[in-house]
Design a protein around this motif. Sequence first.
Motif, PDB file in Angstrom:
ATOM      1  N   ILE A  39      32.839 -10.835  22.335  1.00 26.27           N
ATOM      2  CA  ILE A  39      32.529 -12.258  22.503  1.00 26.27           C
ATOM      3  C   ILE A  39      33.122 -13.064  21.350  1.00 26.27           C
ATOM      4  N   VAL A  75      24.924 -17.236  21.750  1.00 27.32           N
ATOM      5  CA  VAL A  75      25.224 -16.371  22.901  1.00 27.32           C
ATOM      6  C   VAL A  75      25.006 -14.908  22.540  1.00 27.32           C
ATOM      7  N   PRO A  79      22.746 -13.147  25.392  1.00 28.01           N
ATOM      8  CA  PRO A  79      23.957 -13.186  26.206  1.00 28.01           C
ATOM      9  C   PRO A  79      23.716 -13.479  27.690  1.00 28.01           C
ATOM     10  N   ASP A  80      22.473 -13.617  28.101  1.00 26.97           N
ATOM     11  CA  ASP A  80      22.174 -13.930  29.498  1.00 26.97           C
ATOM     12  C   ASP A  80      21.898 -15.418  29.715  1.00 26.97           C
ATOM     13  N   ASP A  82      23.349 -19.448  29.236  1.00 26.13           N
ATOM     14  CA  ASP A  82      24.420 -20.390  28.905  1.00 26.13           C
ATOM     15  C   ASP A  82      24.021 -21.157  27.648  1.00 26.13           C
ATOM     16  N   VAL A  96      27.930 -18.055  30.874  1.00 25.51           N
ATOM     17  CA  VAL A  96      27.912 -16.607  30.660  1.00 25.51           C
ATOM     18  C   VAL A  96      27.961 -15.810  31.964  1.00 25.51           C
ATOM     19  N   TRP A  99      31.715 -16.148  32.075  1.00 30.20           N
ATOM     20  CA  TRP A  99      32.288 -16.014  30.732  1.00 30.20           C
ATOM     21  C   TRP A  99      33.489 -16.940  30.603  1.00 30.20           C
TER      22      TRP A  99
END
Length: 134
Positions: A39, A75, A79-80, A82, A96, A99
């Motif tokens: 990321i 993020v 990571p789940d 936005d 996300v 992505w």
Amino acid sequence: MSNTDANFQQLFQLTSQVNKDNENSTLLANRLTPTDDKIKDWLQSPQIKQWLTKLLMGIPNNLKVEAINTIIKNVIQNPDKDYRVQFGSSTIGVDVLRWQLWASYKLQKASGIKTPDCPYTLKKHLDVSNQLPG
């Protein structure tokens, strides 16, 4: 006749919602699950910096970089979800599910709003990275 029109419109709306739900389900099933380093590497890539530099958002480039660093931090923590950063009427965010980085800003000397998506997605970044020797 008006009943037919109303039913047709309702049918169209339901179909649109079903299509959107199917699209989201497909995206979710095929969603990338990158590592924190991937990321960071993607969002700090020269391609992302170049895209941001070209945007006439009315904010300095150093604030755009600061926004990216804030997005990376948030993020990676979740990571789940936005995330977006706003400076006045300008916003930079990440979707996300896809992505994909995006921006939203008011056009200078115009009444419109521009909302481009960055064409350099995480998937493209990973594809390019996998093709590099070494």
